[in-house]
Design an enzyme around this catalytic site. Sequence first.
Site, PDB file in Angstrom:
ATOM      1  N   SER A 155     -38.587 -76.710 -72.330  1.00  0.00           N
ATOM      2  CA  SER A 155     -39.033 -75.272 -72.073  1.00  0.00           C
ATOM      3  C   SER A 155     -38.375 -73.946 -73.121  1.00  0.00           C
ATOM      4  CB  SER A 155     -39.270 -74.609 -70.745  1.00  0.00           C
ATOM      5  OG  SER A 155     -39.596 -73.446 -70.668  1.00  0.00           O
ATOM      6  N   TYR A 168     -36.324 -73.240 -61.941  1.00  0.00           N
ATOM      7  CA  TYR A 168     -37.077 -73.817 -63.471  1.00  0.00           C
ATOM      8  C   TYR A 168     -36.226 -74.038 -64.413  1.00  0.00           C
ATOM      9  CZ  TYR A 168     -41.076 -74.727 -66.870  1.00  0.00           C
ATOM     10  OH  TYR A 168     -41.692 -75.177 -67.775  1.00  0.00           O
TER      11      TYR A 168
END
Length: 279
Positions: A155, A168
Amino acid sequence: MGRLEGKVALITGAARGQGRNHAIRLAEEGADIIAIDICAEIPSAWHSLGTEADLDETVNAVEKLDRRIVARKADVRDRDALQSAVAEGVAELGRLDIVSVNAGIISIAPTIELSVEEWRDVIDVNLTGAFNTAAVTVPHILEGGRGGAVVFTSSGAGLAPVPNLAHYTASKHGIIGLMKTLALELAPTGIRVNAICPTNVDTPMIVNDKVLKLFMPDNEHPTRADAEAEGSNHRSLNAIPVPWVEASDISGALLYLASDDARYVTGIALPVDAGFLLK
């Protein structure tokens, strides 16, 4: 002839979203597919997960391209179940060349407000699940002796900190470290290992009531149209003013990294982020 003709690609999180799009794109280029998904909910996630019906849709889409596909339910957190699913797919399709380590979840809260469950689930799915996937798939690629490609979905949050996403962000940073280490270890075998680092992607993980509300807290019932409107918080996240990229943009990067076009590319974290990291 497609760029992946005669190869077999395995994709986790394949029931819908990026995973389904990856399966279709790689099949369009000639690959047969092993599609794996949990097909169950994880209560702490801020979004629904794929269902058996969704996985069936992925199967139908690949079969319409006249490619073979083996679909199995398995939780990437469960090493034994995952190993069995992978082995069944390889036994049926005869080989393994490409692995898309794609399964992931998200929840959102300030760091000190994260519950143990939220932290554990995100780390277990996104990072430990990625480790499990690599550990049970790479031996099958090695057995073929032809080299291959492992592509992790990280990401933009794997390369830069993002508030309210400590778990995350930690999981996606961890994927970068895992990817680079594995790239060094496997380079002598001809297996290349890379990661893709997207900004927000137009999938149910991002385009849902909870995440839309996070970006637009003053809007009582934010909609997709609000996120796409000129000047929205979603659009201002990226240097190129779009609220998100498409799953097809990520699939294009995956195809490149999985194909011989990237035969000497290994150990990279490739942003597909509309300039998110520039800001």
